[in-house]
Design a protein around this motif. Structure first.
Motif, mmCIF file in Angstrom:
data_model
loop_
_atom_site.group_PDB
_atom_site.id
_atom_site.type_symbol
_atom_site.label_atom_id
_atom_site.label_comp_id
_atom_site.label_asym_id
_atom_site.label_seq_id
_atom_site.Cartn_x
_atom_site.Cartn_y
_atom_site.Cartn_z
ATOM 1 N N SER A 163 0.823 -1.216 0.000
ATOM 2 C CA SER A 163 0.000 0.000 0.000
ATOM 3 C C SER A 163 0.856 1.265 0.000
ATOM 4 O O SER A 163 0.447 2.288 -0.537
ATOM 5 N N SER A 164 2.045 1.207 0.577
ATOM 6 C CA SER A 164 2.908 2.396 0.568
ATOM 7 C C SER A 164 3.488 2.666 -0.813
ATOM 8 O O SER A 164 3.997 3.753 -1.064
ATOM 9 N N SER A 168 -2.852 -1.362 -3.348
ATOM 10 C CA SER A 168 -3.508 -1.851 -2.144
ATOM 11 C C SER A 168 -4.399 -3.039 -2.485
ATOM 12 O O SER A 168 -5.010 -3.086 -3.560
#
Length: 184
Positions: A163-164, A168
């Motif tokens: 997700s970073s 996601s």
């Protein structure tokens, strides 16, 4: 006499220069290696979860095949319990409070069968859980068969490691579908 200055060959670098290049190479390569490692872990966990969801759909279809053409409530309850047990034994929690519970927000079971010739399909009433994914087309189900489709949120199966990096798994699903003949 100073032989060090005279012995230095033109164009050579002092000793500390090489360690600076290695540090720069490490700063450039290390984030890419870290990202590749996270991708490999995410893929492995997702693949393991996909196998578990498929096995759960197979177990649900086997239970449906054994139960036969019983009433809809008994059929759905038997399939739901079997699928839940299969997922919990694979380490996938279907409830936010721990294994063994049921959380319809994270999972969907769709049961479809062909109930007559000419084809009349039953399936929308045989769905448990919210409409996470669209119901597959029932036109390809042969007579005397039942199809069990299990949809599970990918976030319940694999950690959201990427997700970073802008990818996601929160809104993605794993789907397993099995078609099976009724037993007798």
């Amino acid at each position: 006499m100073n032989f060090g200055a005279a012995a230095r060959v033109r164009g050579t670098r002092p000793m500390g220069w090489r360690s600076g290049v290695i540090s720069l190479e490490l700063l450039v390569v290390l984030p890419a290696l870290f990202a590749c490692t996270l991708v490999a872990v995410q893929f492995g966990a997702s693949l393991s979860g996909a196998v578990a969801v498929h096995e759960a759909s197979v177990a649900g279809a086997q239970m449906a095949s054994v139960l036969g053409r019983s009433n809809q409530a008994v059929l759905i309850a038997g399939i739901k319990n079997t699928v839940n047990e299969s997922l919990v034994s694979a380490g996938i929690s279907t409830d936010s409070t721990g294994p063994g519970g049921w959380c319809a927000a994270n999972m969907q079971i769709i049961v479809q069968e062909r109930v007559s010739d000419p084809p009349i399909y039953n399936g929308s009433a045989g769905s448990d859980g919210p409409a996470l994914q669209s119901v597959p087309a029932a036109t390809s189900i042969p007579a005397d068969c039942i199809r069990v489709t299990v949809n599970v949120r990918l976030a319940e199966v694999a950690p959201d490691l990427l997700s970073s990096f802008g990818f996601s798994v929160v809104s993605r699903f794993i789907t397993g579908s099995t078609l099976r003949y009724f037993n007798g």
